[in-house]
Design a protein around this motif. Structure first.
Motif, PDB file in Angstrom:
ATOM      1  N   PHE A 144      -3.467   6.644   3.462  1.00 57.41           N
ATOM      2  CA  PHE A 144      -4.022   5.400   3.989  1.00 57.41           C
ATOM      3  C   PHE A 144      -3.710   5.167   5.473  1.00 57.41           C
ATOM      4  CE2 PHE A 144      -3.523   4.437  -0.652  1.00 57.41           C
ATOM      5  CZ  PHE A 144      -4.877   4.417  -0.942  1.00 57.41           C
ATOM      6  N   ILE A 177       0.854  -1.180   0.000  1.00 55.26           N
ATOM      7  CA  ILE A 177       0.000   0.000   0.000  1.00 55.26           C
ATOM      8  C   ILE A 177       0.892   1.233   0.000  1.00 55.26           C
ATOM      9  CG2 ILE A 177      -1.701   1.312   1.332  1.00 55.26           C
ATOM     10  CD1 ILE A 177      -2.704  -1.447   2.396  1.00 55.26           C
ATOM     11  N   GLU A 213      -0.900  -5.073   0.276  1.00 56.32           N
ATOM     12  CA  GLU A 213      -2.179  -4.733  -0.356  1.00 56.32           C
ATOM     13  C   GLU A 213      -3.282  -5.720   0.032  1.00 56.32           C
ATOM     14  OE1 GLU A 213      -1.521  -4.483  -4.560  1.00 56.32           O
ATOM     15  OE2 GLU A 213      -0.493  -2.548  -4.423  1.00 56.32           O
ATOM     16  N   PHE A 263     -10.531   4.348   5.808  1.00 48.01           N
ATOM     17  CA  PHE A 263      -9.210   4.730   6.330  1.00 48.01           C
ATOM     18  C   PHE A 263      -9.256   5.883   7.336  1.00 48.01           C
ATOM     19  CE2 PHE A 263      -8.131   2.490   2.378  1.00 48.01           C
ATOM     20  CZ  PHE A 263      -7.250   1.554   2.884  1.00 48.01           C
ATOM     21  N   ASN A 269      -6.003  -4.321   2.242  1.00 50.12           N
ATOM     22  CA  ASN A 269      -7.001  -3.357   1.756  1.00 50.12           C
ATOM     23  C   ASN A 269      -8.415  -3.897   1.991  1.00 50.12           C
ATOM     24  OD1 ASN A 269      -5.699  -1.048   0.784  1.00 50.12           O
ATOM     25  ND2 ASN A 269      -5.139  -2.050  -1.136  1.00 50.12           N
ATOM     26  N   PHE A 303      -2.068   2.018   7.479  1.00 49.09           N
ATOM     27  CA  PHE A 303      -1.905   0.954   6.481  1.00 49.09           C
ATOM     28  C   PHE A 303      -0.752   1.242   5.504  1.00 49.09           C
ATOM     29  CE2 PHE A 303      -5.967  -0.068   8.145  1.00 49.09           C
ATOM     30  CZ  PHE A 303      -6.189  -1.412   7.884  1.00 49.09           C
ATOM     31  N   ASP A 362     -14.298  -2.900  -1.483  1.00 44.83           N
ATOM     32  CA  ASP A 362     -14.909  -1.620  -1.883  1.00 44.83           C
ATOM     33  C   ASP A 362     -16.264  -1.429  -1.209  1.00 44.83           C
ATOM     34  OD1 ASP A 362     -12.864  -0.808  -3.456  1.00 44.83           O
ATOM     35  OD2 ASP A 362     -13.930  -0.968  -5.360  1.00 44.83           O
ATOM     36  N   TYR A 406     -12.994   2.764  -1.389  1.00 41.74           N
ATOM     37  CA  TYR A 406     -12.807   2.335  -0.001  1.00 41.74           C
ATOM     38  C   TYR A 406     -13.646   3.161   0.978  1.00 41.74           C
ATOM     39  CZ  TYR A 406      -8.711  -0.127  -1.866  1.00 41.74           C
ATOM     40  OH  TYR A 406      -7.875  -0.947  -2.587  1.00 41.74           O
ATOM     41  N   GLY A 419      -5.112   6.038  -6.830  1.00 39.54           N
ATOM     42  CA  GLY A 419      -6.325   6.290  -6.038  1.00 39.54           C
ATOM     43  C   GLY A 419      -6.860   7.692  -6.235  1.00 39.54           C
TER      44      GLY A 419
END
Length: 196
Positions: free
Chosen positions: A84, A20, A92, A109, A95, A87, A98, A105, A147
């Motif tokens: 993030f 990430i 990854e 976060f 994660n 994280f 969705d 996300y 992102g």
């Protein structure tokens, strides 16, 4: 009609390691450097020039831009990747799934010291609108992150259309928009490897 070419940075070490990578950073790989240089050749071949260039303040975005062109550019924090929180730098695999209603996300976060999807979207939209509103900015290149670019795209293109029109959003993908009267219009996604 003004034009914005919004690009995701080249491949990095963390991309390769599936880590990430938000506000943390890692260097471009050899492949990443070569891919950025290929984008530079593509712009030259297509005779696409920019009156202004911008980059996220993060090293991977700056290095991508410097491998595309030697023209001067401005670094802006508003183009940074999604934060993030705790994280950052982790696998990854951690994660979340969705948020199906927001196709992102969502607020996940926030509880870990990061940003929500809508905060990232607002930051990107504000930054890019400020850039494009400047009177001498007609053809602009901006290098940002996966992102952040995706959240900006979601503001201006319905999710069903994104799925239909942007089939490959890998490193170095370029999202072309026009800008007029305070509105961005998505034109197309450019993947140089597929074009050549």
């Amino acid at each position: 009609m003004k034009e914005l070419y919004l690009m995701r940075h080249s491949q990095t070490l963390f991309n390769q390691l599936h880590r990430i990578q938000g506000w943390s950073d890692s260097p471009l790989t050899k492949q990443g450097i070569e891919d950025a240089q290929e984008v530079g050749r593509y712009f030259k071949d297509q005779q696409i020039t920019f009156d202004h260039a911008y980059s996220s303040t993060q090293e991977r975005a700056c290095d991508t831009l410097e491998n595309i062109t030697d023209q001067p550019y401005t670094r802006l924090k508003g183009l940074k990747e999604w934060n993030f929180g705790v994280f950052e730098g982790q696998s990854e695999q951690l994660n979340p799934h969705d948020d199906s209603s927001r196709h992102s996300y969502g607020d996940f976060f926030l509880q870990f010291g990061g940003e929500s999807d809508l905060e990232v979207q607002e930051r990107m939209n504000q930054t890019l609108t400020t850039i494009m509103e400047q009177p001498d900015h007609h053809h602009v290149l901006a290098v940002s992150h996966g992102g952040a670019c995706f959240m900006f795209l979601q503001k201006w293109l319905p999710y069903d259309e994104i799925k239909r029109q942007v089939t490959n959003f890998h490193n170095c993908c370029i999202l072309k928009f026009t800008y007029e009267d305070g509105k961005f219009t998505f034109i197309k996604a450019i993947n140089v490897k597929e074009e050549n």
